[in-house]
Design a protein around this motif. Structure first.
Motif, PDB file in Angstrom:
ATOM      1  N   LEU A   9      43.371 -12.930  -2.233  1.00 45.38           N
ATOM      2  CA  LEU A   9      44.354 -13.722  -2.961  1.00 45.38           C
ATOM      3  C   LEU A   9      44.115 -15.199  -2.662  1.00 45.38           C
ATOM      4  N   ASP A  10      44.143 -16.014  -3.703  1.00 42.73           N
ATOM      5  CA  ASP A  10      44.027 -17.465  -3.583  1.00 42.73           C
ATOM      6  C   ASP A  10      45.293 -18.044  -4.208  1.00 42.73           C
ATOM      7  N   ILE A  11      46.189 -18.568  -3.360  1.00 39.65           N
ATOM      8  CA  ILE A  11      47.517 -18.972  -3.819  1.00 39.65           C
ATOM      9  C   ILE A  11      47.656 -20.486  -3.725  1.00 39.65           C
ATOM     10  N   GLY A  12      47.896 -21.110  -4.865  1.00 38.66           N
ATOM     11  CA  GLY A  12      48.090 -22.559  -4.907  1.00 38.66           C
ATOM     12  C   GLY A  12      49.274 -22.911  -5.778  1.00 38.66           C
ATOM     13  N   GLY A  13      49.507 -24.187  -5.934  1.00 38.92           N
ATOM     14  CA  GLY A  13      50.649 -24.644  -6.697  1.00 38.92           C
ATOM     15  C   GLY A  13      50.500 -24.467  -8.193  1.00 38.92           C
ATOM     16  N   THR A  14      49.263 -24.234  -8.676  1.00 37.54           N
ATOM     17  CA  THR A  14      49.010 -24.087 -10.113  1.00 37.54           C
ATOM     18  C   THR A  14      48.774 -22.642 -10.514  1.00 37.54           C
ATOM     19  N   LYS A  15      47.997 -21.924  -9.696  1.00 39.56           N
ATOM     20  CA  LYS A  15      47.667 -20.548 -10.063  1.00 39.56           C
ATOM     21  C   LYS A  15      47.658 -19.644  -8.845  1.00 39.56           C
ATOM     22  N   ILE A  16      47.842 -18.350  -9.122  1.00 41.49           N
ATOM     23  CA  ILE A  16      47.687 -17.297  -8.127  1.00 41.49           C
ATOM     24  C   ILE A  16      46.564 -16.403  -8.629  1.00 41.49           C
ATOM     25  N   ALA A  17      45.447 -16.417  -7.923  1.00 38.88           N
ATOM     26  CA  ALA A  17      44.280 -15.642  -8.331  1.00 38.88           C
ATOM     27  C   ALA A  17      44.074 -14.494  -7.358  1.00 38.88           C
ATOM     28  N   GLY A  18      43.589 -13.392  -7.882  1.00 36.49           N
ATOM     29  CA  GLY A  18      43.278 -12.233  -7.043  1.00 36.49           C
ATOM     30  C   GLY A  18      41.942 -11.652  -7.445  1.00 36.49           C
ATOM     31  N   ALA A  19      41.332 -10.914  -6.529  1.00 41.06           N
ATOM     32  CA  ALA A  19      40.034 -10.313  -6.815  1.00 41.06           C
ATOM     33  C   ALA A  19      39.772  -9.162  -5.862  1.00 41.06           C
ATOM     34  N   VAL A 111      45.167 -17.093   5.987  1.00 39.99           N
ATOM     35  CA  VAL A 111      44.642 -18.383   6.445  1.00 39.99           C
ATOM     36  C   VAL A 111      45.050 -19.453   5.441  1.00 39.99           C
ATOM     37  N   GLY A 112      45.008 -20.710   5.882  1.00 39.44           N
ATOM     38  CA  GLY A 112      45.231 -21.823   4.973  1.00 39.44           C
ATOM     39  C   GLY A 112      44.088 -21.942   3.984  1.00 39.44           C
ATOM     40  N   ASP A 113      44.346 -22.625   2.862  1.00 37.00           N
ATOM     41  CA  ASP A 113      43.317 -22.704   1.825  1.00 37.00           C
ATOM     42  C   ASP A 113      42.084 -23.476   2.286  1.00 37.00           C
ATOM     43  N   GLY A 114      42.256 -24.448   3.182  1.00 36.02           N
ATOM     44  CA  GLY A 114      41.092 -25.152   3.722  1.00 36.02           C
ATOM     45  C   GLY A 114      40.228 -24.254   4.578  1.00 36.02           C
ATOM     46  N   VAL A 115      40.856 -23.378   5.338  1.00 35.42           N
ATOM     47  CA  VAL A 115      40.118 -22.409   6.158  1.00 35.42           C
ATOM     48  C   VAL A 115      39.400 -21.411   5.257  1.00 35.42           C
ATOM     49  N   THR A 140      44.153 -33.002  -4.348  1.00 33.27           N
ATOM     50  CA  THR A 140      45.501 -33.567  -4.339  1.00 33.27           C
ATOM     51  C   THR A 140      45.925 -33.902  -2.918  1.00 33.27           C
ATOM     52  N   GLY A 141      45.478 -33.079  -1.982  1.00 32.44           N
ATOM     53  CA  GLY A 141      45.611 -33.351  -0.556  1.00 32.44           C
ATOM     54  C   GLY A 141      44.234 -33.324   0.074  1.00 32.44           C
ATOM     55  N   VAL A 142      44.204 -33.352   1.397  1.00 30.00           N
ATOM     56  CA  VAL A 142      42.943 -33.212   2.131  1.00 30.00           C
ATOM     57  C   VAL A 142      43.156 -32.140   3.191  1.00 30.00           C
ATOM     58  N   GLY A 143      42.439 -31.030   3.043  1.00 24.79           N
ATOM     59  CA  GLY A 143      42.517 -29.938   4.019  1.00 24.79           C
ATOM     60  C   GLY A 143      41.151 -29.664   4.594  1.00 24.79           C
ATOM     61  N   GLY A 144      41.087 -28.685   5.478  1.00 23.09           N
ATOM     62  CA  GLY A 144      39.794 -28.364   6.061  1.00 23.09           C
ATOM     63  C   GLY A 144      39.863 -27.163   6.967  1.00 23.09           C
ATOM     64  N   GLY A 145      38.709 -26.819   7.510  1.00 21.77           N
ATOM     65  CA  GLY A 145      38.602 -25.696   8.429  1.00 21.77           C
ATOM     66  C   GLY A 145      37.341 -25.825   9.257  1.00 21.77           C
ATOM     67  N   LEU A 146      37.264 -25.016  10.291  1.00 21.28           N
ATOM     68  CA  LEU A 146      36.179 -25.105  11.268  1.00 21.28           C
ATOM     69  C   LEU A 146      35.434 -23.781  11.414  1.00 21.28           C
ATOM     70  N   VAL A 147      34.135 -23.893  11.624  1.00 18.33           N
ATOM     71  CA  VAL A 147      33.311 -22.806  12.150  1.00 18.33           C
ATOM     72  C   VAL A 147      32.807 -23.270  13.509  1.00 18.33           C
ATOM     73  N   LEU A 148      33.076 -22.512  14.543  1.00 26.11           N
ATOM     74  CA  LEU A 148      32.646 -22.850  15.892  1.00 26.11           C
ATOM     75  C   LEU A 148      31.950 -21.645  16.519  1.00 26.11           C
ATOM     76  N   GLY A 149      30.785 -21.895  17.108  1.00 26.36           N
ATOM     77  CA  GLY A 149      30.050 -20.798  17.734  1.00 26.36           C
ATOM     78  C   GLY A 149      29.683 -19.696  16.765  1.00 26.36           C
ATOM     79  N   GLY A 150      29.478 -20.059  15.509  1.00 21.12           N
ATOM     80  CA  GLY A 150      29.060 -19.085  14.513  1.00 21.12           C
ATOM     81  C   GLY A 150      30.190 -18.297  13.880  1.00 21.12           C
ATOM     82  N   LYS A 151      31.427 -18.552  14.284  1.00 18.80           N
ATOM     83  CA  LYS A 151      32.561 -17.797  13.756  1.00 18.80           C
ATOM     84  C   LYS A 151      33.608 -18.724  13.170  1.00 18.80           C
ATOM     85  N   LEU A 152      34.282 -18.234  12.136  1.00 16.78           N
ATOM     86  CA  LEU A 152      35.427 -18.946  11.602  1.00 16.78           C
ATOM     87  C   LEU A 152      36.457 -19.133  12.709  1.00 16.78           C
TER      88      LEU A 152
END
Length: 315
Positions: A9-19, A111-115, A140-152
């Motif tokens: 699921l990808d949930i945002g303020g405009t659309k909710i997508a699933g796959a 997880v957050g959308d940046g992650v 619209t904002g600025v988000g992000g995420g990290l990979v450390l030691g080969g893992k999310l």
């Protein structure tokens, strides 16, 4: 031999997508609904349930073994709740519990959308093969995420790597988060356009006030538009360099709508990074545009679920 699948699921303020996604990151089935972002929380949840209903009704659903959710934040994976800024009806909303109820008790990773974008880029995109990476969504904002030691590395609540709220200007403008001079307050699309307007840029006959319009003006040589992107790049560079100094990443991947400005953003970003990433162990830091595109949220949510399910990277 049929492989297991994960629901995403990808949930945002405009659309909710699933796959439904396989373990190679291929999307086998899609569903989508508009986000009723101004409605109450249960109305928003009904849209999520409609997306999940399409997935669970499909024959492929029998192969689903877990659910991954990438949501606009803040999220709190420790409690399974979400409070997206752009969905006011959801405050501490028990999303994991509600999704689990709809999907027959499958394990759910939030997880957050940046992650989520980070997981996608590490699995399928520009961060592939890098054990230590920062991935940014500049939109619209600025988000992000990290990979450390080969893992999310989502952190305890699923928000680790949220670079948008690192302060890079101690006496800067107040940010809606409550701090001052945050990366997001300088580098997000609306703030790039706001600053350009304040400094004298004017849109064309179509009245387009977006960051994309500012980028087009910058390409045409408008000095005010160029300066607004240079200021955004400087803020991003300061935040990226601070992150690299803290955890020794070797690549920063930049995606989101603002990244579509191309070299209008990336050229000054690389220049500014040389001014901030000065210590010997961060000088090799590179910057690259994201590769996973509009499916990053879905692919990344699936990757996060696979990572949890196997306790390894899905690479």
């Amino acid at each position: 031999m049929q492989t297991d699948l994960v629901a995403a699921l990808d949930i945002g303020g405009t659309k909710i997508a699933g796959a439904l996604v396989d373990d190679h990151g291929r999307i086998l089935l899609r569903a989508q609904r508009p986000t009723p972002a101004r409605e109450d929380g249960n109305t928003v949840m009904r849209a999520v349930e409609a997306v999940l209903g399409e997935l669970t009704a499909a024959p492929l659903w029998d192969r689903a073994r877990a659910v991954g959710i990438g949501s606009a934040g803040p999220v709190d994976a420790s409690t399974g709740t979400v409070s997206p800024v752009n969905v006011p009806g959801w405050r501490d909303f028990p999303l994991v519990e509600r999704v689990r109820a709809v999907t027959g008790g499958l394990p759910v990773e939030l997880v957050g959308d940046g992650v989520a974008m980070t997981a996608a880029e590490h699995w399928q995109g520009a961060a592939r093969g890098h054990d230590n990476a920062l991935c940014l969504v500049v939109s619209t904002g600025v988000g992000g995420g990290l990979v450390l030691g080969g893992k999310l590395h989502p952190g305890p609540t699923g928000n680790a790597g949220h670079i948008g709220h690192i302060s890079v200007d101690l006496d800067g403008d107040p940010c809606p988060c409550g701090a001052r001079g945050c990366v997001e307050r300088i580098a997000s699309g609306p703030n790039i356009a706001r600053r350009a307007l304040e400094d004298g840029w004017r849109p064309g006959p179509d009245g387009d006030l977006s960051a994309a319009a500012v980028a087009a003006a910058a390409r045409a040589g408008d000095t005010v538009a160029v300066a607004s992107f240079e200021r955004a790049a400087q803020a991003l560079a300061a935040g990226i360099a601070a992150t690299a100094t803290l955890v020794e990443i070797d690549i920063a991947v930049v995606g989101g709508g603002v990244a579509k400005a191309g070299e209008i953003l990336f050229a000054p970003l690389r220049r500014s990074l040389r001014d901030y990433a000065t210590l010997s162990f961060v000088r090799r830091l590179t910057v690259a545009p994201a590769r996973t595109g509009t499916d990053a949220g879905l692919v990344g949510a699936a990757a996060a679920a696979l990572t949890r399910d196997r306790d390894v990277s899905p690479l």
